[in-house]
Design a protein around this motif. Structure first.
Motif: not given
Length: 288
Positions: A56-82
């Motif tokens: 579908l690229l012709p329909y958009y001005s710009n496409i950015t695909i971001v691929r994360p690995g495993l997301i860890g807990f927050d270094t500042r307050n410890g919040s995490a996806n339980r």
């Protein structure tokens, strides 16, 4: 469709590194045989979405695909996806009162834990968004071009598995008031066989019958770029004691089952010195 083709919006899509098999770079679109035969449903769905965006690229001005690995807990307050499997493993370990840091031969695990703390991932995404907005608003010539960019979120924490688990056990012991054990692999296996359904690791306990070797990470050579400067400047490469303390305190606040197990272990120990000693983390394993 006509409106999208006329206005050409910009798209930022969060995919996953699981669309790749090994150490492929950001230029790789994924290997179809791996996706069809080896990848899980989550990786497969993300791969399909990536391919649809490319078509579908012709329909958009710009496409950015971001691929994360495993997301860890927050270094500042410890919040995490339980709901995340790794966090559930750590919650389940606290419920059982110990961790396993050895392999089948009783030797310390040589694996590593590679993650991107959620606050580091957010910094990366904010920088990407800022640069994209600047480009689209300030460069009219590029704004008319259809282009697609794929980025891998850099791994900013890479710790020895044994070091991570020992730090977790030590900090959890101090924070909960009940000293956690280092299980032998046999004890760990027996605990997993007997854990109740309310233990966080129960649904996927069979995956850890033989211990936990770590979380592998891709090479990600292409991630050291202009987009990752802010993340690299703000990362420490490890979860230190203070960060781990925030995480443990977060779990104790948000997980009633952890609070209940700690209270029951405390009551069962009473004043028995032998039982207290049994729960103590071996002094030889403590960080100097």
């Amino acid at each position: 469709t006509k409106m999208a083709y006329k206005n050409k919006p910009s798209i930022l899509y969060i995919s996953t590194i699981s669309v790749l098999e090994n150490d492929e770079t950001e230029d790789c679109e994924g290997i179809r045989d791996f996706i069809e035969n080896s990848a899980g449903g989550y990786g497969q769905s993300k791969y399909v979405a990536e391919q649809r965006l490319r078509k579908l690229l012709p329909y958009y001005s710009n496409i950015t695909i971001v691929r994360p690995g495993l997301i860890g807990f927050d270094t500042r307050n410890g919040s995490a996806n339980r709901s995340d499997w790794f966090v559930r493993l750590l919650i389940g370990s606290m419920q059982m009162g110990g961790v396993v840091c050895v392999d089948d031969d009783g030797v310390s695990v040589e694996g590593t834990i590679n993650v991107t703390p959620v606050d580091h991932a957010s910094l990366f995404l904010m920088e990407v968004l800022a640069k994209r907005t600047s480009l689209l608003n300030g460069d009219c010539e590029d704004k008319e071009k259809n282009n697609i960019e794929t980025l891998h979120i850099p791994l900013t924490v890479s710790m020895d598995t044994s070091e991570f688990l020992q730090t977790y056990a030590r900090v959890a012991s101090d924070s909960s008031g009940r000293l956690m054990k280092y299980f032998s692999l046999e004890d760990w296996y027996n605990h997993l066989l007997e854990i109740p359904r309310d233990n966080a690791v129960y649904p996927f306990r069979q995956q850890f019958y033989h211990g936990f070797q770590g979380i592998p990470g891709h090479s990600f050579n292409a991630t050291i770029s202009k987009y990752s400067k802010t993340v690299n400047d703000n990362s420490s490469n490890i979860y230190n004691d203070e960060m781990m303390e925030h995480f443990v305190e977060y779990l104790m606040r948000r997980e009633p089952s952890v609070q209940k197990k700690i209270m029951l272990r405390t009551l069962s120990c009473g004043n028995n010195d032998d039982q207290k000693k049994e729960l103590r983390v071996p002094s030889s394993s403590r960080r100097k």
